[in-house]
Design a protein around this motif. Structure first.
Motif, PDB file in Angstrom:
ATOM      1  N   VAL A 284       0.854  -1.190   0.000  1.00 58.38           N
ATOM      2  CA  VAL A 284       0.000   0.000   0.000  1.00 58.38           C
ATOM      3  C   VAL A 284       0.884   1.233   0.000  1.00 58.38           C
ATOM      4  O   VAL A 284       1.801   1.338   0.825  1.00 58.38           O
ATOM      5  N   TRP A 285       0.606   2.154  -0.899  1.00 56.25           N
ATOM      6  CA  TRP A 285       1.386   3.387  -1.002  1.00 56.25           C
ATOM      7  C   TRP A 285       0.532   4.547  -0.498  1.00 56.25           C
ATOM      8  O   TRP A 285      -0.507   4.850  -1.080  1.00 56.25           O
ATOM      9  N   VAL A 286       0.990   5.172   0.605  1.00 55.81           N
ATOM     10  CA  VAL A 286       0.332   6.369   1.119  1.00 55.81           C
ATOM     11  C   VAL A 286       1.170   7.550   0.640  1.00 55.81           C
ATOM     12  O   VAL A 286       2.181   7.909   1.252  1.00 55.81           O
ATOM     13  N   ALA A 287       0.771   8.136  -0.475  1.00 55.79           N
ATOM     14  CA  ALA A 287       1.565   9.186  -1.120  1.00 55.79           C
ATOM     15  C   ALA A 287       1.199  10.557  -0.545  1.00 55.79           C
ATOM     16  O   ALA A 287       0.026  10.887  -0.423  1.00 55.79           O
TER      17      ALA A 287
ATOM     18  N   VAL B 147       2.152  -1.943  -6.363  1.00 56.98           N
ATOM     19  CA  VAL B 147       1.275  -1.912  -5.195  1.00 56.98           C
ATOM     20  C   VAL B 147      -0.162  -2.269  -5.596  1.00 56.98           C
ATOM     21  O   VAL B 147      -0.545  -2.172  -6.760  1.00 56.98           O
ATOM     22  N   GLN B 148      -0.932  -2.675  -4.594  1.00 63.31           N
ATOM     23  CA  GLN B 148      -2.348  -3.005  -4.823  1.00 63.31           C
ATOM     24  C   GLN B 148      -3.279  -1.832  -4.512  1.00 63.31           C
ATOM     25  O   GLN B 148      -4.408  -1.793  -4.979  1.00 63.31           O
ATOM     26  N   LEU B 149      -2.814  -0.908  -3.679  1.00 63.28           N
ATOM     27  CA  LEU B 149      -3.636   0.244  -3.300  1.00 63.28           C
ATOM     28  C   LEU B 149      -2.752   1.480  -3.171  1.00 63.28           C
ATOM     29  O   LEU B 149      -1.698   1.433  -2.537  1.00 63.28           O
ATOM     30  N   VAL B 150      -3.209   2.570  -3.784  1.00 60.95           N
ATOM     31  CA  VAL B 150      -2.601   3.887  -3.570  1.00 60.95           C
ATOM     32  C   VAL B 150      -3.643   4.775  -2.909  1.00 60.95           C
ATOM     33  O   VAL B 150      -4.769   4.880  -3.389  1.00 60.95           O
TER      34      VAL B 150
ATOM     35  N   LEU C 242       2.150   8.170 -12.398  1.00 58.40           N
ATOM     36  CA  LEU C 242       2.964   7.357 -11.475  1.00 58.40           C
ATOM     37  C   LEU C 242       2.100   6.292 -10.802  1.00 58.40           C
ATOM     38  O   LEU C 242       2.502   5.124 -10.681  1.00 58.40           O
ATOM     39  N   PHE C 243       0.920   6.680 -10.353  1.00 59.26           N
ATOM     40  CA  PHE C 243       0.036   5.722  -9.674  1.00 59.26           C
ATOM     41  C   PHE C 243      -0.397   4.619 -10.653  1.00 59.26           C
ATOM     42  O   PHE C 243      -0.460   3.449 -10.288  1.00 59.26           O
ATOM     43  N   ARG C 244      -0.689   5.037 -11.880  1.00 59.99           N
ATOM     44  CA  ARG C 244      -1.072   4.049 -12.908  1.00 59.99           C
ATOM     45  C   ARG C 244       0.036   3.031 -13.109  1.00 59.99           C
ATOM     46  O   ARG C 244      -0.209   1.827 -13.207  1.00 59.99           O
ATOM     47  N   GLU C 245       1.264   3.521 -13.146  1.00 66.33           N
ATOM     48  CA  GLU C 245       2.414   2.640 -13.354  1.00 66.33           C
ATOM     49  C   GLU C 245       2.649   1.740 -12.147  1.00 66.33           C
ATOM     50  O   GLU C 245       3.044   0.577 -12.287  1.00 66.33           O
ATOM     51  N   ALA C 246       2.411   2.265 -10.953  1.00 67.93           N
ATOM     52  CA  ALA C 246       2.690   1.504  -9.727  1.00 67.93           C
ATOM     53  C   ALA C 246       1.627   0.437  -9.444  1.00 67.93           C
ATOM     54  O   ALA C 246       1.938  -0.615  -8.872  1.00 67.93           O
TER      55      ALA C 246
ATOM     56  N   PHE D 175      -6.299  -0.478  -6.791  1.00 70.78           N
ATOM     57  CA  PHE D 175      -7.240   0.573  -6.381  1.00 70.78           C
ATOM     58  C   PHE D 175      -6.509   1.884  -6.091  1.00 70.78           C
ATOM     59  O   PHE D 175      -5.393   1.898  -5.564  1.00 70.78           O
ATOM     60  N   LEU D 176      -7.191   2.980  -6.404  1.00 76.33           N
ATOM     61  CA  LEU D 176      -6.669   4.323  -6.162  1.00 76.33           C
ATOM     62  C   LEU D 176      -7.721   5.140  -5.431  1.00 76.33           C
ATOM     63  O   LEU D 176      -8.859   5.259  -5.885  1.00 76.33           O
ATOM     64  N   GLY D 177      -7.334   5.715  -4.283  1.00 71.56           N
ATOM     65  CA  GLY D 177      -8.228   6.609  -3.538  1.00 71.56           C
ATOM     66  C   GLY D 177      -7.676   8.022  -3.556  1.00 71.56           C
ATOM     67  O   GLY D 177      -6.500   8.229  -3.245  1.00 71.56           O
TER      68      GLY D 177
END
Length: 283
Positions: A111-114, A216-219, A239-243, A249-251
């Motif tokens: 999980v990426w908390v950007a 990652v599975q979730l950003v 970047l999120f699309r690539e990751a 999922f993207l929130g």
């Protein structure tokens, strides 16, 4: 004797000074705010300028270049984001009830908390994943460009006066048990259990200039895009699309949208009310 400067000329001069200030900040320290929303960045720097005691952006630039103590202060003004634990409880309830059941099918999770700022979003997710039995197979990446904010996130200490709101949000997000199970209170502060961050990597990362570092599975990147101009928003979502893995999922924040983003076709708007998107399976 110089002629008095008209209001329009003064405004243009101030905007030019602002542009030169941002260029100097990038050239000297490699912090790139040139693609941020001009209105937002100007508002923050006007406040910084006043607090640091400079009458113009040129004077502020002079201080920044010649006084090493000024840069950390500036970064606090430029990057500070107001957040709360379980902010927008409906978002976390939607993750709990509709997204985590999908994530449970993976053998391991990232999980990426950007733009994690001082960590409220990270701890909210760590608690959520623990309550849903996913903590032991999840690695969290908490990133931000502000070293001071990252240090606060890693410390996990918050003003006790904020805990009532955190507790209310946790309950509305479908929290199991009491939020007080996760912190100890002393001397006006709440210190969150260090076990909540034992599976977290805190790292300096810029959405403006850095690359993807993991699949990652979730950003979760909320209330960050609103500070960027359109090209910057395109870069961040790219970047999120690539990751993200396929069907990851993207929130994003309640006031943010992918509607006009260059990468909108790569995502399905899964839960529009909570701004949760899913990367398309054919990506």
């Amino acid at each position: 004797m110089d002629a008095p400067m008209s209001p329009d000329t003064a405004l243009k001069t101030e905007d030019l000074e602002l542009q030169l200030f941002l260029e100097a900040l990038y050239q000297r320290y490699h912090y790139d705010f040139r693609g941020y929303s001009k209105a937002s960045i100007k508002r923050r720097l006007l406040l910084a300028r006043e607090r640091i005691g400079c009458s113009t952006f040129s004077a502020l630039q002079e201080r920044m270049l010649h006084d090493s103590a000024v840069l950390p202060q500036l970064l606090d003004y430029l990057t500070v984001q107001v957040s709360d634990m379980f902010r927008d409880p409906g978002y976390f309830r939607a993750l709990r009830e509709q997204i985590l059941p999908h994530l449970k099918t993976y053998p391991s999770l990232k999980v990426w908390v950007a733009g994690c700022s001082s960590g409220e979003e990270l701890y909210s997710l760590a608690i959520l994943f623990r309550e849903e039995g996913l903590e032991s197979k999840t690695m969290f990446y908490a990133t931000d460009i502000n070293a001071g904010a990252l240090a606060k996130a890693e410390a996990g200490v918050y003003d006790l006066q904020r805990i009532a709101l955190f507790t209310r949000n946790h309950r509305l997000a479908g929290g199991k048990g009491s939020l007080s199970d996760y912190y100890t209170a002393a001397y006006g502060a709440a210190r969150f259990d260090k076990s909540l961050r034992r599976r977290t990597v805190f790292s300096d990362h810029s959405l403006v200039s850095d690359s993807v570092f993991a699949e990652v599975q979730l950003v979760s990147c909320r209330n960050v895009l609103i500070y960027f101009d359109r090209p910057m928003q395109d870069r961040a979502i790219g970047l999120f699309r690539e990751a993200l893995v396929r069907k990851g999922f993207l929130g994003i924040g309640a006031r943010e949208s992918l509607r006009f983003n260059a990468h909108v076709q790569a995502f399905t708007e899964l839960l529009p009310g909570e701004r949760i998107y899913q990367k398309r399976g054919d990506e």
